[in-house]
Enzyme design. Structure first.
Site, PDB file in Angstrom:
ATOM      1  N   HIS A  78       0.843  -1.205   0.000  1.00 12.89           N
ATOM      2  CA  HIS A  78       0.000   0.000   0.000  1.00 12.89           C
ATOM      3  C   HIS A  78       0.878   1.255   0.000  1.00 12.89           C
ATOM      4  CE1 HIS A  78      -2.958   3.019   1.193  1.00 12.89           C
ATOM      5  NE2 HIS A  78      -2.217   3.295   2.252  1.00 12.89           N
ATOM      6  N   ASP A 107       6.374  22.591 -25.942  1.00  9.47           N
ATOM      7  CA  ASP A 107       6.281  21.223 -25.409  1.00  9.47           C
ATOM      8  C   ASP A 107       7.351  21.104 -24.339  1.00  9.47           C
ATOM      9  OD1 ASP A 107       6.248  18.293 -25.114  1.00  9.47           O
ATOM     10  OD2 ASP A 107       5.120  18.298 -26.988  1.00  9.47           O
ATOM     11  N   TRP A 143       7.502  -0.045   3.741  1.00  8.77           N
ATOM     12  CA  TRP A 143       7.980   0.643   2.534  1.00  8.77           C
ATOM     13  C   TRP A 143       9.411   1.153   2.703  1.00  8.77           C
ATOM     14  CZ3 TRP A 143       9.280   5.764   1.009  1.00  8.77           C
ATOM     15  CH2 TRP A 143       9.252   6.704   2.029  1.00  8.77           C
ATOM     16  N   SER A 170      12.842   6.520 -14.008  1.00 10.90           N
ATOM     17  CA  SER A 170      11.748   7.287 -14.600  1.00 10.90           C
ATOM     18  C   SER A 170      11.642   8.665 -13.956  1.00 10.90           C
ATOM     19  CB  SER A 170      10.443   6.505 -14.435  1.00 10.90           C
ATOM     20  OG  SER A 170       9.344   7.332 -14.718  1.00 10.90           O
ATOM     21  N   SER A 171      11.719   8.697 -12.619  1.00  5.18           N
ATOM     22  CA  SER A 171      11.587   9.981 -11.912  1.00  5.18           C
ATOM     23  C   SER A 171      12.740  10.918 -12.249  1.00  5.18           C
ATOM     24  CB  SER A 171      11.580   9.764 -10.401  1.00  5.18           C
ATOM     25  OG  SER A 171      10.450   9.052 -10.029  1.00  5.18           O
ATOM     26  N   HIS A 254      13.157  11.869   3.613  1.00  6.40           N
ATOM     27  CA  HIS A 254      12.498  13.114   4.002  1.00  6.40           C
ATOM     28  C   HIS A 254      12.285  14.056   2.822  1.00  6.40           C
ATOM     29  CE1 HIS A 254      10.452  15.421   6.927  1.00  6.40           C
ATOM     30  NE2 HIS A 254      10.881  16.462   6.250  1.00  6.40           N
ATOM     31  N   GLU A 256      11.778  13.145  -0.033  1.00  5.17           N
ATOM     32  CA  GLU A 256      10.708  12.477  -0.782  1.00  5.17           C
ATOM     33  C   GLU A 256       9.332  12.969  -0.326  1.00  5.17           C
ATOM     34  OE1 GLU A 256      10.425  10.543  -3.320  1.00  5.17           O
ATOM     35  OE2 GLU A 256       8.373   9.795  -3.077  1.00  5.17           O
ATOM     36  N   TYR A 258       8.648  15.873   0.669  1.00  6.00           N
ATOM     37  CA  TYR A 258       8.431  17.193   0.059  1.00  6.00           C
ATOM     38  C   TYR A 258       8.231  17.089  -1.445  1.00  6.00           C
ATOM     39  CZ  TYR A 258       9.402  18.857   4.634  1.00  6.00           C
ATOM     40  OH  TYR A 258       9.327  19.047   5.977  1.00  6.00           O
ATOM     41  N   SER A 269      -1.595  27.378  -4.479  1.00  8.71           N
ATOM     42  CA  SER A 269      -1.255  28.782  -4.763  1.00  8.71           C
ATOM     43  C   SER A 269      -1.848  29.271  -6.087  1.00  8.71           C
ATOM     44  CB  SER A 269       0.268  28.964  -4.803  1.00  8.71           C
ATOM     45  OG  SER A 269       0.842  28.533  -3.607  1.00  8.71           O
ATOM     46  N   HIS A 303      15.207  12.916  12.295  1.00  7.89           N
ATOM     47  CA  HIS A 303      14.003  12.877  13.133  1.00  7.89           C
ATOM     48  C   HIS A 303      13.160  11.621  12.879  1.00  7.89           C
ATOM     49  CE1 HIS A 303      11.775  15.456   9.910  1.00  7.89           C
ATOM     50  NE2 HIS A 303      11.428  14.196   9.753  1.00  7.89           N
ATOM     51  N   HIS A 304      13.461  10.889  11.806  1.00  7.59           N
ATOM     52  CA  HIS A 304      12.747   9.637  11.566  1.00  7.59           C
ATOM     53  C   HIS A 304      13.326   8.499  12.399  1.00  7.59           C
ATOM     54  CE1 HIS A 304      10.348  11.017   8.098  1.00  7.59           C
ATOM     55  NE2 HIS A 304      11.367  11.813   7.868  1.00  7.59           N
ATOM     56  N   THR A 329       6.767  27.079   6.266  1.00  5.41           N
ATOM     57  CA  THR A 329       5.423  26.515   6.061  1.00  5.41           C
ATOM     58  C   THR A 329       4.376  27.479   6.608  1.00  5.41           C
ATOM     59  OG1 THR A 329       6.442  24.356   6.397  1.00  5.41           O
ATOM     60  CG2 THR A 329       4.053  24.408   6.320  1.00  5.41           C
ATOM     61  N   LYS A 332       3.655  30.197   4.223  1.00  3.33           N
ATOM     62  CA  LYS A 332       2.741  29.775   3.161  1.00  3.33           C
ATOM     63  C   LYS A 332       1.289  29.790   3.627  1.00  3.33           C
ATOM     64  CE  LYS A 332       5.571  27.014   0.163  1.00  3.33           C
ATOM     65  NZ  LYS A 332       5.035  27.638  -1.043  1.00  3.33           N
ATOM     66  N   ARG A 451       1.798   0.574  15.272  1.00  3.63           N
ATOM     67  CA  ARG A 451       1.490   0.462  13.852  1.00  3.63           C
ATOM     68  C   ARG A 451       2.013  -0.874  13.324  1.00  3.63           C
ATOM     69  NH1 ARG A 451       5.864   4.419  10.839  1.00  3.63           N
ATOM     70  NH2 ARG A 451       4.727   3.677   9.013  1.00  3.63           N
TER      71      ARG A 451
END
Lengths: 535, 60
Positions: A78, A107, A143, A170-171, A254, A256, A258, A269, A303-304, A329, A332, A451
């Site tokens: 998932h 293009d 994951w 690809s990315s 991390h 990722e 963002y 925006s 922090h993870h 943040t 924003k 979890r």
């Protein structure tokens, strides 16, 4: 007469290939964008079915729908499917559709590379999902793919690693294309600080992708060689260190996060000024805030993994740098609110999703601040509080922004208006039940529910039932979305004007609706640019 | 404006003077090449750099 001439010229410009060749050999940014969005939608469906299965298993204590190994595979897949298969390709699809139109380019700069970036994905997705059917089942280590757990799975392990490599390639190719397009193909007069915020946020996202996807590729390659070629990068028995993988993974992980959320900031925006009928408040501050968030994302990975163990000085550094992210943040959120202040607001579906984003993403942001505090994190780590936190950021955050973006630009893409009443039903069902689904998970986490478990102690049953019911209704209500899009494309009411939104600015709204197959074949004139530019 | 699979270009591009079939000027083509190379090398540097960094940290 003049009108019929325009239509004839327009049709001649289109001369698009027909049949399967149009899609397999596609080099047109709109066709490729459409394929990305359809592929992402399919993966949303598969990832969503996995989520429903998870919530069914957790409906009450003692449920035995799946054995624990299968349950772990479902949570792992998932996560992987939603991050790499659904949200990221959705943003790339929107980037393909909108960036050339928004900067006045004909293009993407590298159309054939664009084709390759897309066509890698179906193979990667197939490989990843096929791992469910090999001996030993799909990967079940989460994951994050931590060793040594990850290496204990059978044939699915190299399949996942190869799929990750393909998706990473690809990315990276897609991100290179975005950077090259934005840096070189802007219309004359479209300076960097006149670019729409969606383009800005995507430019910064593309830099993040180029920097961190190779790091993930390196990390999983080292796992592969540890497993098959006898190296010991992360193998303690051979002198390596499994914790090192965590550091390298989260250096990717991390940013990722963002990568998933910055384009959402761009979409919001765009939407809020349109439906407030006011220019965006603090445009330049928004650009610098986005860049600051991107920079900070590289120095907060620790922090993870506070509970893994690290020196107090490192904990302090990662805690304070993480809290620092609240500043840009906050800029924003303040600017979006200030844009709405005394605006002439209207509440069409894109604006409804944008306002929901504002409130609900902020909830995810605040729970993120709680998790940034080292002593608190020791309590929350590995509980459902974390699950609630990142789902608030990614579902009413990223996914709502994707819905908002499609509802905002769909009339431009197909020249037809969707069923507004159904779209509002989609919004209200989504916004109510996403909270029923995820808010109770905060309570469960604070009460100590871990979890990634297939069963739990009976005292957690009540809120799990509420969460599952919310999940089922939220999931079922998403069926409305593809139906609304399909109905709009087939039989929506034609949009007469270039823009159906009277407050919209930007070069994409200077093009006719539907947007012609080849747009901006000659760069927009200074007058068009001045009229369409937002700033 | 990108050439379609037959390699044709839309009429607008053909009438646009010094622009090529894809609508790009000579300097744009050069800059596209340079930017593509720079971005690719950055990606490669991160890939190799992090493996080297990990090797140097793993076996101390």
């Amino acid at each position: 007469m003049a009108e019929s001439h325009d239509i004839a010229v327009h049709a001649e410009h289109d001369h698009k290939p027909h049949g399967w060749r149009r899609w397999v050999f596609a080099t047109n940014h709109k066709d490729i964008g459409t394929m990305y969005l359809i592929a992402a939608g399919t993966m949303f469906l598969i990832g969503g079915l996995a989520a429903m299965a998870i919530r069914a298993q957790l409906f009450k204590s003692g449920m035995k729908l799946f054995d624990p190994a299968m349950f772990n595979s479902l949570t792992t897949m998932h996560g992987l499917i939603m991050i790499f298969g659904a949200i990221m390709p959705s943003w790339v699809g929107l980037a393909n559709w909108m960036i050339p139109m928004q900067i006045g380019a004909p293009d993407m700069a590298l159309p054939r590379l664009n084709n390759l970036s897309f066509w890698i994905l179906p193979f990667a997705f197939t490989l990843m999902i096929a791992s469910f059917f090999v001996p030993g089942g799909a990967p079940a280590g989460g994951w994050t793919m931590y060793p040594p757990l990850m290496q204990q799975f059978g044939d699915s392990f190299p399949m996942l690693i190869f799929a990750i490599h393909l998706m990473g390639i690809s990315s990276i190719l897609g991100a290179i294309n975005v950077v090259v397009t934005i840096m070189n193909l802007r219309a004359p007069g479209m300076s960097l600080l006149r670019m729409p915020l969606f383009v800005w946020t995507w430019l910064i996202t593309a830099y993040l992708l180029i920097a961190v996807m190779p790091v993930l590729a390196g990390a999983v390659t080292m796992q592969l060689t540890d497993h098959f070629f006898g190296t010991s990068f992360f193998n303690a028995a051979g002198g390596g260190d499994p914790v090192l993988f965590l550091h390298v993974f989260w250096f990717f992980g991390h940013p990722e996060v963002y990568i998933l959320i910055l384009p959402a900031f761009g979409v919001i925006s765009e939407i809020i000024p349109t439906f407030s009928r006011k220019p965006l408040f603090g445009y330049e501050a928004m650009v610098y805030a986005t860049a600051s968030i991107a920079f900070l994302s590289f120095i907060v990975w620790g922090h993870h993994m506070f509970t893994v163990g690290m020196p107090v000085a490192a904990q302090m550094f990662f805690m304070l740098s993480t809290m620092l992210i609240a500043v840009p943040t906050g800029v924003k959120v303040f600017n979006w609110t200030a844009t709405m202040w005394r605006g002439s607001l209207s509440f069409e579906p894109p604006m409804l999703f944008a306002i929901a984003f504002l409130f609900l993403f902020s909830i995810g942001g605040f729970s993120g601040l709680m998790l940034a505090l080292v002593p608190s994190d020791y309590q929350y780590h590995g509980t459902y509080f974390v699950v609630a936190h990142f789902h608030y950021v990614l579902v009413p955050g990223a996914v709502f922004a994707i819905f908002g973006a499609v509802y905002y630009w769909l009339p431009k893409w197909c020249g037809r208006m969707y069923d507004m009443r159904l779209a509002k039903w989609h919004f209200w069902l989504s916004v109510i039940f996403v909270n029923v689904l995820f808010f109770p998970q905060h309570f469960l986490g604070l009460a100590g529910m871990p979890r990634r478990i297939p069963d739990y102690a009976p005292q957690f049953t009540d809120w799990n039932m509420v969460s599952s019911i919310g999940g089922f209704i939220f999931g079922a209500s998403q069926v409305l979305f593809p139906y609304i899009v399909w109905k709009c494309v087939r039989s929506g009411k034609p949009v007469e004007a270039n823009s159906p939104w009277d407050g919209a600015h930007g070069l994409e709204w200077e093009l006719p609706s539907p947007a012609p197959y080849h747009s901006w074949t000659t760069p927009p004139s200074a007058a068009v640019l001045a009229h369409g530019a937002e700033h | 404006m990108a050439p379609n699979i037959e390699g044709e270009a839309p009429a607008g591009a053909q009438s646009a003077g010094r622009r090529d079939a894809r609508g790009l000027t000579a300097s744009q083509r050069r800059n596209v090449r340079i930017t593509t190379w720079v971005m690719s090398l950055i990606a490669l540097a991160f890939y190799i750099g992090f493996i080297v960094l990990t090797v140097s940290r793993a076996h101390r």
